[in-house]
Design a protein around this motif. Structure first.
Motif, mmCIF file in Angstrom:
data_model
loop_
_atom_site.group_PDB
_atom_site.id
_atom_site.type_symbol
_atom_site.label_atom_id
_atom_site.label_comp_id
_atom_site.label_asym_id
_atom_site.label_seq_id
_atom_site.Cartn_x
_atom_site.Cartn_y
_atom_site.Cartn_z
ATOM 1 N N GLU A 92 -59.700 -28.354 15.495
ATOM 2 C CA GLU A 92 -58.936 -29.416 16.382
ATOM 3 C C GLU A 92 -58.574 -30.483 15.224
ATOM 4 N N ASP A 93 -59.085 -30.056 13.870
ATOM 5 C CA ASP A 93 -58.524 -30.944 12.918
ATOM 6 C C ASP A 93 -57.270 -30.856 12.319
ATOM 7 N N LEU A 94 -56.346 -31.396 12.510
ATOM 8 C CA LEU A 94 -54.782 -31.111 12.228
ATOM 9 C C LEU A 94 -54.579 -32.166 11.035
ATOM 10 N N ASP A 95 -53.859 -31.553 10.262
ATOM 11 C CA ASP A 95 -53.199 -32.184 9.069
ATOM 12 C C ASP A 95 -52.070 -32.935 9.373
ATOM 13 N N LYS A 96 -51.512 -33.881 8.835
ATOM 14 C CA LYS A 96 -50.378 -34.751 8.918
ATOM 15 C C LYS A 96 -49.380 -33.768 8.241
ATOM 16 N N SER A 97 -48.154 -33.987 8.639
ATOM 17 C CA SER A 97 -47.009 -33.050 8.010
ATOM 18 C C SER A 97 -45.735 -33.973 8.168
ATOM 19 N N ALA A 98 -44.575 -33.605 7.548
ATOM 20 C CA ALA A 98 -43.327 -34.304 7.444
ATOM 21 C C ALA A 98 -43.057 -34.600 8.782
ATOM 22 N N ILE A 99 -43.077 -33.848 9.836
ATOM 23 C CA ILE A 99 -42.722 -33.875 11.254
ATOM 24 C C ILE A 99 -43.695 -34.231 12.314
ATOM 25 N N ALA A 120 -51.376 -27.145 11.236
ATOM 26 C CA ALA A 120 -52.497 -26.508 10.961
ATOM 27 C C ALA A 120 -52.248 -24.586 10.728
ATOM 28 N N PRO A 121 -52.981 -24.075 9.966
ATOM 29 C CA PRO A 121 -52.999 -22.661 9.698
ATOM 30 C C PRO A 121 -52.945 -21.673 11.083
ATOM 31 N N CYS A 122 -52.056 -20.894 11.099
ATOM 32 C CA CYS A 122 -52.125 -19.934 12.416
ATOM 33 C C CYS A 122 -53.241 -18.845 12.190
ATOM 34 N N LYS A 123 -54.063 -18.437 13.178
ATOM 35 C CA LYS A 123 -55.196 -17.886 12.917
ATOM 36 C C LYS A 123 -54.757 -16.360 12.969
ATOM 37 N N TYR A 124 -53.609 -15.800 13.500
ATOM 38 C CA TYR A 124 -53.044 -14.636 13.760
ATOM 39 C C TYR A 124 -52.162 -14.067 12.604
ATOM 40 N N THR A 173 -51.490 -14.728 8.791
ATOM 41 C CA THR A 173 -52.111 -15.158 7.359
ATOM 42 C C THR A 173 -50.668 -15.858 6.383
ATOM 43 N N GLY A 174 -50.919 -17.146 6.012
ATOM 44 C CA GLY A 174 -49.869 -17.851 5.343
ATOM 45 C C GLY A 174 -48.933 -18.452 6.020
ATOM 46 N N CYS A 175 -49.024 -18.278 7.515
ATOM 47 C CA CYS A 175 -48.325 -18.989 8.486
ATOM 48 C C CYS A 175 -48.800 -20.332 8.999
ATOM 49 N N LYS A 176 -47.965 -21.391 9.057
ATOM 50 C CA LYS A 176 -48.463 -22.377 9.615
ATOM 51 C C LYS A 176 -47.868 -22.715 10.966
ATOM 52 N N ILE A 177 -48.641 -23.476 11.918
ATOM 53 C CA ILE A 177 -48.251 -24.030 13.236
ATOM 54 C C ILE A 177 -47.895 -25.580 13.149
ATOM 55 N N GLN A 178 -46.577 -26.097 13.164
ATOM 56 C CA GLN A 178 -46.241 -27.182 13.192
ATOM 57 C C GLN A 178 -46.267 -27.895 14.487
ATOM 58 N N TRP A 179 -46.874 -29.036 14.907
ATOM 59 C CA TRP A 179 -46.617 -29.851 16.147
ATOM 60 C C TRP A 179 -45.621 -31.142 15.845
ATOM 61 N N CYS A 180 -44.835 -31.218 16.816
ATOM 62 C CA CYS A 180 -44.011 -32.346 16.751
ATOM 63 C C CYS A 180 -43.451 -32.801 18.147
ATOM 64 N N GLU A 181 -43.210 -34.142 18.467
ATOM 65 C CA GLU A 181 -42.891 -34.657 19.604
ATOM 66 C C GLU A 181 -41.728 -34.260 20.029
ATOM 67 N N ASP A 182 -40.696 -34.016 19.203
ATOM 68 C CA ASP A 182 -39.360 -33.846 19.781
ATOM 69 C C ASP A 182 -38.573 -32.701 18.937
ATOM 70 N N ILE A 183 -38.014 -31.808 19.777
ATOM 71 C CA ILE A 183 -37.231 -30.712 19.114
ATOM 72 C C ILE A 183 -36.137 -31.133 18.074
ATOM 73 N N ARG A 184 -35.726 -32.482 17.881
ATOM 74 C CA ARG A 184 -34.740 -32.781 16.971
ATOM 75 C C ARG A 184 -35.422 -32.760 15.691
#
Length: 528
Positions: A185-192, A196-200, A202-213
């Motif tokens: 549940e510990d997420l790092d801040k990103s530019a958008i 957090a890393p994707c557990k499935y 390797t090397g791929c990150k999941i990005q959360w943002c509020e707007d598709i833009r």
């Protein structure tokens, strides 16, 4: 349905509902109109929720609001919205203990077949080297979890995934999704937003943002977009065709650029679209909650629909956007529901896949911008269309939705005007309007469907997948769960999910070759 969006408008979540009963439309003939004299009554009366009181006070000051504005506040108000609040019990709105059950939670088969669909499209498009996976309205993350678990078996595909984007504005839901998809549940801040890393993968990150833009658009990127029960929760405007309607000489129409008054006095009586607006019920009204729950019968509703006596900015142009609406112009009391934000989002999907700079429109519903999406999105140029969008939601195959606004609470259909902020709201999706808007937004895409969910899942091989797992089931309980789950997803009974829910796909248009139908829509796997 759902998705929270303080900019997105919803947490795009999914659930099973029975077909709705039409809500009562309280017109000027059968309900009192709002007036400023209700102010004192509003301040003294007891409201069902704090949000109801907030809305009533705002309406008392500014006048009745559109259904779209009401939906937006009920679902995403920062202090009392359905998807932006955390339930007091610590449990969310989904599942058997919540208000609705989602398709991915009924059976793992659903998300697995969606993952197979993405992989098949990637193969058919020549194994693109730089892929985005985007989900709008990811809910608890159940669908994406099944999708990523499935595609992790296809190593060539996972190596091409540049990033995974979840469009989610609720901090509470973001943490739930991260715990499921990243193991933390510990997420790092990103530019958008957050990452957090994707557990499935390797090397791929999941990005959360509020707007598709905020999700990058690049010519070399191939976006694969999922929208499961997303569009049904986007706000709608509702219009009724009023016979012998005329605009009084004193009418003032408030628009974003200022007030407008008619120049020539009273207009000639004619059929005119009037917007249905939301206002508080009279303290003396006998309008009661619409529900099958005997314990709540007789409870007063906070709000009701009335017909606006004068045109609103939206009634002046939205019903004129499509020939489908124009055919109803001389049908007294016809009701139509239009979601401009849905058209804006589907246009954004199409532009990401096929590029902008559209050719002159021949579609019946033109591209529509809204406050949620930029109007100049079609300036994005993409020499070679790539990517795909899969939309899974409920609504009619080819008709305009009418009288479909409903509330869902504790797995029961209730009035959309009961307990604002505590009840989920949704309306049927106009799939033809989505298709027309996507085609109009980009010359580089084609649309397939809608088809019934039973057809989509059956042609994707749900029975074969179920048979395989049933053979390996270790006990009768597991066997019963698997058997019940897959059959429920394709049930074509009157209220069955297989018939009520539809699937639609947006894929690249190839002007130099024959039409290629995607799998699930009458096509076969190619490029394997």
């Amino acid at each position: 349905m759902r998705n929270s969006s303080l900019s997105l408008l919803r947490t795009g979540i999914r659930r099973i509902r029975p077909l709705p009963r039409p809500i009562a439309c309280h017109t000027t003939k059968c309900a009192s109109r709002w007036s400023s004299t209700s102010a004192s009554a509003n301040s003294e009366r007891k409201w069902s929720t704090p949000l109801a009181k907030t809305l009533a006070e705002a309406i008392t000051t500014t006048g009745p609001i559109s259904v779209a504005a009401y939906m937006r506040q009920c679902l995403t108000h920062p202090e009392g919205g359905y998807y932006t609040r955390q339930t007091t019990s610590g449990q969310d709105q989904f599942g058997t203990k919540g208000d609705f059950v989602t398709s991915p939670e009924i059976s793992q088969f659903f998300g697995e077949l969606v993952g197979i669909w993405l992989y098949a499209e990637w193969l058919a498009q020549g194994r693109k080297e730089k892929v985005q996976i985007i989900e709008v309205g990811p809910g608890r993350g159940t669908l994406m979890d099944d999708v990523l678990r499935t595609i992790s078996s296809f190593k060539a595909f996972t190596k091409s995934i540049d990033a995974i984007y979840l469009i989610e504005a609720s901090p509470y839901l973001q943490k739930q999704q991260a715990k499921l998809l990243s193991g933390t549940e510990d997420l790092d801040k990103s530019a958008i937003g957050l990452t957090a890393p994707c557990k499935y993968i390797t090397g791929c990150k999941i990005q959360w943002c509020e707007d598709i833009r905020l999700v990058p658009k690049e010519e070399t990127l191939s976006p694969f977009i999922l929208a499961h029960e997303f569009f049904d929760a986007l706000p709608i405007h509702v219009f009724q065709n009023i016979a012998q309607s005329s605009i009084p000489a004193s009418s003032t129409i408030i628009t974003p650029t200022g007030p407008i008054k008619p120049k020539h006095g009273v207009s000639t009586p004619q059929h005119t679209w009037h917007e249905l607006v939301v206002s508080p019920t009279s303290p003396y009204s006998d309008i009661s909650r619409t529900t099958s729950s005997p314990s709540s019968k007789g409870e007063k509703l906070d709000f009701e629909l009335t017909v606006s006596k004068t045109p609103t900015p939206h009634s002046l142009y939205l019903p004129k956007m499509s020939n489908r609406y124009k055919k109803l112009e001389n049908t007294p009391d016809a009701i139509i529901e239009i979601s401009p934000e849905s058209l804006a989002y589907i246009s954004d999907f199409a532009v990401r896949i096929g590029g902008g700079n559209p050719k002159p429109s021949t579609a019946s519903v033109p591209s529509t911008s809204s406050s949620q999406l930029p109007a100049n999105q079609d300036n994005f140029v993409k020499a070679q269309p790539s990517g795909a969008a899969l939309i899974l939601d409920y609504g009619p195959l080819d008709t305009i939705p009418a009288n479909t606004l409903r509330g869902i609470q504790s797995h029961t259909t209730v009035s959309p005007f009961s307990s604002p902020g505590l009840v989920d709201l949704s309306a049927d999706v106009d799939f033809l309007a989505l298709a027309d808007s996507a085609l109009d937004a980009s010359p580089g895409v084609e649309v397939h469907g809608p088809v019934e969910q039973s057809f989509f899942l059956s042609t994707m091989g749900i029975k074969e997948r179920a048979d395989r797992l049933l053979k390996g089931a270790k006990d009768e309980e597991t066997r019963t769960r698997l058997e019940t789950g897959w059959k429920r997803l394709i049930d074509r009974g009157p209220n069955g999910m297989g018939k009520t829910y539809k699937a639609m796909a947006i894929v690249p248009y190839n002007e130099k070759g024959p039409i290629r139908r995607p799998i699930g829509f009458g096509g076969h796997i190619v490029g394997a």
